[in-house]
Design a protein around this motif. Structure first.
Motif, PDB file in Angstrom:
ATOM      1  N   LEU A 203      39.880   8.128  13.467  1.00 34.44           N
ATOM      2  CA  LEU A 203      38.612   8.601  13.888  1.00 34.44           C
ATOM      3  C   LEU A 203      38.933  10.107  14.171  1.00 34.44           C
ATOM      4  CD1 LEU A 203      35.894   7.861  14.896  1.00 34.44           C
ATOM      5  CD2 LEU A 203      36.825   7.898  17.131  1.00 34.44           C
ATOM      6  N   VAL A 204      37.921  10.908  13.440  1.00 38.31           N
ATOM      7  CA  VAL A 204      38.208  12.370  13.529  1.00 38.31           C
ATOM      8  C   VAL A 204      37.024  12.937  14.119  1.00 38.31           C
ATOM      9  CG1 VAL A 204      38.203  14.389  11.941  1.00 38.31           C
ATOM     10  CG2 VAL A 204      39.624  12.140  11.233  1.00 38.31           C
ATOM     11  N   ARG A 205      37.326  13.716  15.180  1.00 42.02           N
ATOM     12  CA  ARG A 205      36.288  14.751  15.679  1.00 42.02           C
ATOM     13  C   ARG A 205      35.794  15.957  14.586  1.00 42.02           C
ATOM     14  NH1 ARG A 205      32.418  16.658  17.407  1.00 42.02           N
ATOM     15  NH2 ARG A 205      31.609  17.429  19.493  1.00 42.02           N
ATOM     16  N   VAL A 206      34.836  15.863  14.288  1.00 40.72           N
ATOM     17  CA  VAL A 206      34.369  16.823  13.192  1.00 40.72           C
ATOM     18  C   VAL A 206      34.271  17.911  13.836  1.00 40.72           C
ATOM     19  CG1 VAL A 206      32.912  17.440  11.425  1.00 40.72           C
ATOM     20  CG2 VAL A 206      33.256  14.775  11.571  1.00 40.72           C
ATOM     21  N   ALA A 207      34.935  19.306  13.156  1.00 43.62           N
ATOM     22  CA  ALA A 207      34.974  20.773  13.657  1.00 43.62           C
ATOM     23  C   ALA A 207      33.804  21.232  12.558  1.00 43.62           C
ATOM     24  CB  ALA A 207      36.318  21.440  13.670  1.00 43.62           C
ATOM     25  N   ALA A 208      33.860  21.083  11.326  1.00 40.63           N
ATOM     26  CA  ALA A 208      33.060  21.555  10.376  1.00 40.63           C
ATOM     27  C   ALA A 208      32.679  20.639   9.239  1.00 40.63           C
ATOM     28  CB  ALA A 208      33.815  22.774   9.791  1.00 40.63           C
TER      29      ALA A 208
ATOM     30  N   GLY B 156      26.961  13.593   4.209  1.00 40.93           N
ATOM     31  CA  GLY B 156      27.720  14.772   4.238  1.00 40.93           C
ATOM     32  C   GLY B 156      29.323  14.139   3.517  1.00 40.93           C
ATOM     33  N   HIS B 157      29.610  14.688   2.636  1.00 40.66           N
ATOM     34  CA  HIS B 157      30.883  14.360   2.142  1.00 40.66           C
ATOM     35  C   HIS B 157      31.918  15.293   2.120  1.00 40.66           C
ATOM     36  CE1 HIS B 157      29.146  17.171  -1.096  1.00 40.66           C
ATOM     37  NE2 HIS B 157      30.558  17.198  -1.527  1.00 40.66           N
ATOM     38  N   GLU B 158      31.757  16.292   3.014  1.00 42.35           N
ATOM     39  CA  GLU B 158      32.578  17.373   3.303  1.00 42.35           C
ATOM     40  C   GLU B 158      32.950  17.414   4.782  1.00 42.35           C
ATOM     41  OE1 GLU B 158      31.671  20.583  -0.556  1.00 42.35           O
ATOM     42  OE2 GLU B 158      30.506  20.555   1.325  1.00 42.35           O
ATOM     43  N   ALA B 159      34.026  17.321   5.072  1.00 43.53           N
ATOM     44  CA  ALA B 159      34.497  17.356   6.548  1.00 43.53           C
ATOM     45  C   ALA B 159      35.860  17.632   6.827  1.00 43.53           C
ATOM     46  CB  ALA B 159      34.091  16.050   7.332  1.00 43.53           C
ATOM     47  N   ALA B 160      36.290  18.448   8.123  1.00 45.17           N
ATOM     48  CA  ALA B 160      37.329  18.749   8.377  1.00 45.17           C
ATOM     49  C   ALA B 160      37.577  18.831  10.107  1.00 45.17           C
ATOM     50  CB  ALA B 160      37.953  20.303   7.965  1.00 45.17           C
TER      51      ALA B 160
ATOM     52  N   PHE C 298      38.795  25.390  10.152  1.00 45.99           N
ATOM     53  CA  PHE C 298      38.220  24.263   9.823  1.00 45.99           C
ATOM     54  C   PHE C 298      37.013  24.416   8.863  1.00 45.99           C
ATOM     55  CE2 PHE C 298      39.927  22.967  14.020  1.00 45.99           C
ATOM     56  CZ  PHE C 298      40.533  21.868  13.725  1.00 45.99           C
ATOM     57  N   ASP C 299      36.170  25.527   9.057  1.00 52.45           N
ATOM     58  CA  ASP C 299      35.229  25.803   8.174  1.00 52.45           C
ATOM     59  C   ASP C 299      35.677  25.832   6.613  1.00 52.45           C
ATOM     60  OD1 ASP C 299      33.644  26.006  10.315  1.00 52.45           O
ATOM     61  OD2 ASP C 299      33.360  28.244  10.305  1.00 52.45           O
ATOM     62  N   LEU C 300      36.628  26.596   6.321  1.00 52.25           N
ATOM     63  CA  LEU C 300      37.124  26.402   4.831  1.00 52.25           C
ATOM     64  C   LEU C 300      37.493  25.209   4.601  1.00 52.25           C
ATOM     65  CD1 LEU C 300      37.381  28.200   2.348  1.00 52.25           C
ATOM     66  CD2 LEU C 300      39.498  29.060   3.197  1.00 52.25           C
ATOM     67  N   GLY C 301      38.262  24.514   5.444  1.00 52.17           N
ATOM     68  CA  GLY C 301      38.804  23.282   5.175  1.00 52.17           C
ATOM     69  C   GLY C 301      37.923  22.202   4.588  1.00 52.17           C
ATOM     70  N   ALA C 302      36.643  22.374   5.270  1.00 47.21           N
ATOM     71  CA  ALA C 302      35.435  21.434   4.863  1.00 47.21           C
ATOM     72  C   ALA C 302      34.767  21.716   3.625  1.00 47.21           C
ATOM     73  CB  ALA C 302      34.137  21.652   5.855  1.00 47.21           C
TER      74      ALA C 302
END
Length: 365
Positions: A29-34, A58-62, A152-156
Motif C-alpha cells: 500500500l503506497v501513500r501517494v505523494a504525486a 491515473g497510471h502515474e504515481a510515486a 516525487f513529482d518527477l518520479g510520477a
C-alpha cells in the motif's frame, strides 16, 4: 480516502470518497505523494478501453510505502521506502516479456488506465485502480526505488520520460542526425527534447500549434541547434496543400533523418513523414487515427521505416532512473503545474485546452 474515479454511467470524472484498499500478501500500500496527469486517459475512457468500472484513474504515481504484505517484504520492500509505481501489467513470462518487449504482451494493461487486447486479464481485474487517490495498492514487482535526488513529482512522470527514450531508441539515429519532433510542446515532446542530447542528435526541428508555447519549450534544448515550426503561422490551407512538408523541406533540404510523432489527430503526422530523408524513420506514439495518404510504393521508393509503439519497457524506465540518479539527466524543470486532488477537473481542462504553456502536470493528494 479521496480518489478521482470514472463510472460506467457517466462520461465525466468524479471525486469520490472510497475505502482505502486492503493489500494482499504480494501487495504494498503506497501513500501517494504525486500522481501524473495525462489527457489521453479521457480519450480512452470515451472509447470504452477501461474494462472495469467504476475505477480509480491515473497510471502515474510515486510515494511512500505504508504497508507491505509478507511476500512483498520477502522481496525487500518495507514501509517508509520511496518508490515510483510502474503502471504496466504484464504476464512477465511470455516471449515478449522476457525479451524486453513488454508492450507486446497479450496481458498488457495499465493501472488506472486502459487494457490493450481482447485476452482475459486477471491482473488488470485486480489492479485496475490507479494513482489519482490518496493511496494505491500494487503488487511488489511493479515498484521501482526512487533515488533520493529525484522528487516525487518527477518520479510520477518517469513513465513519460521512458516512453520518449523508447521512441528515440526505435529511431536508431546515427550521431549527427537531424530530427523532427511533433506535438513538441506536450508531455512527450518536452521529454524527447530533454533526452535528445544523449542520442548524438545534431539538429532539432520542433513542430507545434502555438508560437508562444514553442518559444517557451525551446530553452529545453540547451545548446542543441533548434528550429521551430508553429502550425498557426503556416498558410491557412496548409492542411490540404502539404504546407508543413514544404516548410520542413526548406529547413532540411536533404530531409529529416527521423520524425518522432506524438500528434493525436490531423494531417501533421503524415505531412511530417513526407519530409523524411531517404532511409529515414518515423516513430509514432500519438494515437492519430488519420489514414496514411500515400501508397506503399512511396515507402518502398524512399526506403522509409514507419514504427508504432504504445509504451516503454521496464529497462527503459531503469535507464531513465539511472540517468537521473547520476545527475546526468536534470529534468525537474519539466514539471510546470501542480494541483491538489480537489482541483483535478480544472487541471485536466487546462491540460486539454492548452491555454497556457504546460509540459508535465501532477496532482499532489
Amino acid at each position: 480516502m479521496q480518489a478521482v474515479t470514472a463510472h460506467a454511467s457517466s462520461a465525466q470524472i468524479h471525486l469520490d470518497t472510497i475505502p482505502i484498499p486492503e493489500p494482499g500478501p504480494q501487495d504494498v500500500l503506497v501513500r501517494v505523494a504525486a500522481a501524473g496527469l495525462a489527457p489521453g486517459m479521457l480519450t480512452l475512457l470515451s472509447r470504452g478501453a477501461f474494462r472495469h468500472l467504476p475505477t480509480v484513474l491515473g497510471h502515474e504515481a510515486a510515494g511512500t510505502i505504508t504497508t507491505a504484505g509478507p511476500e512483498a517484504q520477502a522481496h525487500g520492500w518495507a514501509p517508509g521506502q520511496r518508490i515510483r509505481v510502474h503502471p504496466q501489467l504484464n504476464c512477465r513470462t511470455c516471449a515478449a516479456c522476457t525479451t524486453d518487449r513488454d508492450m507486446l504482451c497479450a496481458q498488457q494493461a495499465m493501472i488506472g488506465h486502459a487494457a490493450f487486447g481482447p485476452a482475459p486479464m486477471p491482473l488488470y481485474a485486480r489492479y485496475h485502480d490507479g494513482g489519482l487517490a490518496e493511496y494505491i495498492r500494487v503488487p511488489y514487482w511493479l515498484l521501482d526505488p526512487l533515488p533520493d535526488n529525484v522528487s516525487f513529482d518527477l518520479g510520477a512522470k518517469v513513465h513519460d520520460l521512458a516512453n520518449a527514450l523508447r521512441a528515440l531508441k526505435l529511431a536508431a539515429l546515427r550521431p549527427g542526425s537531424a530530427m523532427v519532433v511533433t506535438a513538441a510542446t506536450g508531455t512527450m515532446g518536452t521529454a524527447t527534447i530533454k533526452l535528445a542530447p544523449y542520442f548524438g542528435i545534431a539538429r532539432l526541428i520542433l513542430v507545434a500549434r502555438s508560437r508562444a508555447r514553442l518559444d517557451a519549450v525551446t530553452r529545453l534544448a540547451g545548446t542543441l541547434p533548434t528550429d521551430t515550426v508553429a502550425l498557426e503561422e503556416l498558410d491557412t490551407d496548409w492542411t490540404t496543400n502539404s504546407g508543413l512538408t514544404a516548410r520542413l523541406r526548406r529547413l532540411l533540404p536533404q530531409g529529416a533523418d527521423a520524425v518522432l510523432d506524438y500528434t493525436p489527430d490531423g494531417p501533421t503526422t503524415w505531412q511530417a513523414t513526407a519530409a523524411l530523408a531517404t532511409g529515414g524513420t518515423m516513430v509514432h506514439m500519438g494515437g492519430n487515427p488519420t489514414p496514411c495518404p500515400f501508397p506503399a510504393l512511396t515507402l518502398m521508393t524512399n526506403c522509409w521505416r514507419l514504427i508504432g509503439t504504445r509504451s516503454c519497457t521496464r529497462s527503459d524506465v531503469h535507464e531513465v532512473l539511472r540517468l537521473m540518479e547520476s545527475g546526468l539527466l536534470q529534468a525537474e524543470d519539466l514539471i510546470t503545474h501542480r494541483y491538489p486532488l480537489a482541483n483535478v477537473r480544472t487541471a485536466l481542462h487546462t491540460l486539454q485546452t492548452r491555454t497556457e504553456p504546460m509540459w508535465m502536470a501532477v496532482v499532489n493528494p
